[in-house]
Design a protein around this motif. Structure first.
Motif, mmCIF file in Angstrom:
data_model
loop_
_atom_site.group_PDB
_atom_site.id
_atom_site.type_symbol
_atom_site.label_atom_id
_atom_site.label_comp_id
_atom_site.label_asym_id
_atom_site.label_seq_id
_atom_site.Cartn_x
_atom_site.Cartn_y
_atom_site.Cartn_z
ATOM 1 N N SER A 110 -5.353 -1.538 -0.193
ATOM 2 C CA SER A 110 -6.222 -2.714 -0.194
ATOM 3 C C SER A 110 -7.573 -2.256 0.327
ATOM 4 C CB SER A 110 -5.630 -3.811 0.677
ATOM 5 O OG SER A 110 -5.369 -3.327 1.970
ATOM 6 N N GLY A 111 -8.448 -1.949 -0.578
ATOM 7 C CA GLY A 111 -9.760 -1.453 -0.194
ATOM 8 C C GLY A 111 -9.742 0.049 0.033
ATOM 9 N N GLN A 154 0.848 -1.185 0.000
ATOM 10 C CA GLN A 154 0.000 0.000 0.000
ATOM 11 C C GLN A 154 0.885 1.236 0.000
ATOM 12 O OE1 GLN A 154 -3.972 -0.898 1.943
ATOM 13 N NE2 GLN A 154 -2.574 -1.203 3.651
ATOM 14 N N ASN A 184 -12.003 3.123 2.185
ATOM 15 C CA ASN A 184 -13.107 3.581 3.031
ATOM 16 C C ASN A 184 -13.013 5.074 3.277
ATOM 17 O OD1 ASN A 184 -14.994 1.399 3.896
ATOM 18 N ND2 ASN A 184 -13.091 0.415 4.506
ATOM 19 N N ASP A 196 -8.166 2.142 4.668
ATOM 20 C CA ASP A 196 -8.274 0.942 3.826
ATOM 21 C C ASP A 196 -9.436 0.044 4.276
ATOM 22 O OD1 ASP A 196 -5.424 -0.899 5.284
ATOM 23 O OD2 ASP A 196 -7.429 -0.493 6.051
ATOM 24 N N SER A 197 -9.478 -1.144 3.723
ATOM 25 C CA SER A 197 -10.624 -2.026 3.993
ATOM 26 C C SER A 197 -10.665 -2.476 5.445
ATOM 27 C CB SER A 197 -10.574 -3.255 3.074
ATOM 28 O OG SER A 197 -9.336 -3.922 3.212
ATOM 29 N N ASN A 198 -9.539 -2.409 6.142
ATOM 30 C CA ASN A 198 -9.484 -2.759 7.566
ATOM 31 C C ASN A 198 -9.643 -1.537 8.463
ATOM 32 O OD1 ASN A 198 -9.006 -5.592 7.269
ATOM 33 N ND2 ASN A 198 -6.894 -5.119 6.695
ATOM 34 N N TYR A 199 -10.024 -0.438 7.859
ATOM 35 C CA TYR A 199 -10.196 0.816 8.585
ATOM 36 C C TYR A 199 -8.897 1.284 9.240
ATOM 37 C CZ TYR A 199 -15.090 0.207 7.585
ATOM 38 O OH TYR A 199 -16.286 0.045 6.918
ATOM 39 N N ARG A 227 -12.179 7.485 -7.465
ATOM 40 C CA ARG A 227 -11.820 6.175 -6.934
ATOM 41 C C ARG A 227 -11.285 5.250 -8.020
ATOM 42 N NH1 ARG A 227 -17.330 4.685 -4.173
ATOM 43 N NH2 ARG A 227 -17.983 5.879 -5.982
#
Lengths: 118, 109
Positions: free
Chosen positions: B27-28, B2, B30, B92-95, B66
């Motif tokens: 990765s993702g 990342q 948010n 990211d996707s894991n906040y 995005r």
């Protein structure tokens, strides 16, 4: 580039328990580390500044007996939330500033730790 | 891996407009944050974008695409007090927050 890590990335605990969050500078020595609390879509609130080997300096309104900070080495600082309550639930972010021989003004931020107190 | 890329330093003239770009690979996604940080102070929240498009707030605007992994912060009618570092951060996707290294903006009279 300079990397700062935090562990754990998220933690859920029961009210009344204590939680320790670690902040590490992985590839540089940090003489100063900062602990912030982030409220949703708001600025980072500085909680305290810690210098290696000395006591942390807390911002006004932050309880030093509740948020224990230890900066034992040039690469590690810990924040312990003691007797956690639901209102302590938040996103805690640390940052580190280098020692010397480079950009000593830049803060490098960690990815944050999401604390949820039930 | 990342990463977030933003220019290290930019110089602009008082009264002018400046655009600070930020590209990201995470990765993702948010949401993307912009913060302003004056030397020796805590970062101040400027904007949060989670949907594509432009968000305007007074002299500051933030744009997000995005699909392109791209954002910019636009500062209009620059004032000397705008001299600061501008940080781009993506959740990211894991906040988890992935931080850019910051862009130091220098405003000249």
């Amino acid at each position: 580039g300079a990397v700062v890590s935090q562990h754990p990335s998220r933690v859920i605990c029961k009210s009344g328990t204590s939680v320790k969050i670690e902040c590490r500078s992985l590839d540089f020595q940090a003489t100063t580390m900062f602990w912030y609390r982030q409220f949703p879509k708001q600025s980072l609130m500085l909680m305290a500044t810690s210098n290696e080997g000395s006591k942390a300096t807390y911002e006004q309104g932050v309880e030093k007996d509740k948020f224990l900070i230890n900066h034992a080495s040039l690469t590690l600082s810990t924040l312990t939330v003691t007797s956690a309550h639901p209102e302590d639930s938040s996103f805690y972010i640390c940052s580190a500033r280098g020692a010397s021989g480079g950009d000593t003004d830049t803060q490098y931020f960690g990815p944050g730790t999401r604390l949820t107190v039930l | 891996g990342q990463n977030i890329d933003q220019p290290t330093e930019m110089t602009a003239t008082e009264g002018a407009i400046v655009q600070i770009n930020c590209t990201y690979q995470t990765s993702g996604f948010n949401g993307l944050f912009w913060y302003q940080q004056h030397a020796g102070e805590a970062p101040t929240f400027l904007s949060y974008n989670v949907l594509d498009g432009l968000e305007e707030k007074g002299r500051f605007s933030s744009f997000l695409s995005r699909s392109k992994g791209y954002s910019y912060l636009l500062l209009k009618e620059l004032q000397m007090k705008d001299s600061a570092s501008y940080l781009c951060a993506v959740m990211d996707s894991n906040y988890q927050l992935i931080w850019g290294a910051g862009t130091k903006l220098i405003i000249k009279p």
